[in-house]
Design an enzyme around this catalytic site. Sequence first.
Site, mmCIF file in Angstrom:
data_model
loop_
_atom_site.group_PDB
_atom_site.id
_atom_site.type_symbol
_atom_site.label_atom_id
_atom_site.label_comp_id
_atom_site.label_asym_id
_atom_site.label_seq_id
_atom_site.Cartn_x
_atom_site.Cartn_y
_atom_site.Cartn_z
ATOM 1 C CG HIS A 63 -2.089 -0.916 1.023
ATOM 2 N ND1 HIS A 63 -3.326 -0.487 0.620
ATOM 3 C CD2 HIS A 63 -2.177 -2.258 1.143
ATOM 4 C CE1 HIS A 63 -4.123 -1.524 0.502
ATOM 5 N NE2 HIS A 63 -3.448 -2.608 0.813
ATOM 6 C CB SER A 66 -4.331 3.977 -4.619
ATOM 7 O OG SER A 66 -4.211 2.759 -3.940
ATOM 8 C CD GLU A 77 -9.471 2.693 -3.071
ATOM 9 O OE1 GLU A 77 -10.087 1.690 -3.471
ATOM 10 O OE2 GLU A 77 -8.299 2.649 -2.647
ATOM 11 C CD GLN A 78 -3.683 8.176 -1.290
ATOM 12 O OE1 GLN A 78 -3.219 9.309 -1.130
ATOM 13 N NE2 GLN A 78 -2.930 7.099 -1.349
ATOM 14 C CG PHE A 134 -1.961 4.980 8.491
ATOM 15 C CD1 PHE A 134 -2.437 4.514 9.701
ATOM 16 C CD2 PHE A 134 -2.772 5.811 7.730
ATOM 17 C CE1 PHE A 134 -3.712 4.871 10.154
ATOM 18 C CE2 PHE A 134 -4.031 6.175 8.170
ATOM 19 C CZ PHE A 134 -4.496 5.699 9.385
ATOM 20 C CB VAL A 135 -3.351 0.088 5.448
ATOM 21 C CG1 VAL A 135 -4.518 -0.286 4.535
ATOM 22 C CG2 VAL A 135 -2.022 -0.192 4.757
ATOM 23 C CB CYS A 138 -11.209 1.627 4.301
ATOM 24 S SG CYS A 138 -12.358 1.575 2.920
#
Length: 174
Positions: free
Chosen positions: A67, A84, A87-88, A119-120, A122
């Site tokens: 990630h 990603s 999502e970001q 750091f992951v 959702c």
Amino acid sequence: MDIATVNALTYEDFVNVLGNVVEKCPLIAAAVWSGRPFLTLTALEAAIREFIDALPESGKEGVLRCHPDLAGRDLQSGTLTRESREEQAGAGMDALNSADASRMARLNQEYKERFGFPFVICARMNDKANILRQLSERCQNERAVERARGIEEVKKICRLRLEALVLTDAANKL
């Protein structure tokens, strides 16, 4: 596509279509392909979850290391995966003011130094304020707790990515 279409995919197509439901981990899609046919989207998700859960702790950390940092170098340079990036951006990570961007960079670095993986969280289920708060708070966790928490977040991300690709079980019945 519906679950019948997923089940009919060749190995190569299955991996190409589902290879990033877990960020940069096409091996997971490759591994679960042989479990076809999946009766439902839930069954497909369960196969992925079970594969991840069966990994040794080092394998789970490897999944986490795939990630990217939130609001990090990959976002700034445009090298994030499409998923990603979306999502970001949805969580506002692409529009941080300079103070928040500096705080995010510092906390990301602190987190990675402490745990050895990024750091992951959702992002689709959080906004930038909550992400910053969670990052700050989770820096205080023990490694095993944080590894488990990160993997649970990976599973949330996976579920949402699967739902974007495959009709949900309820939709399949229509």
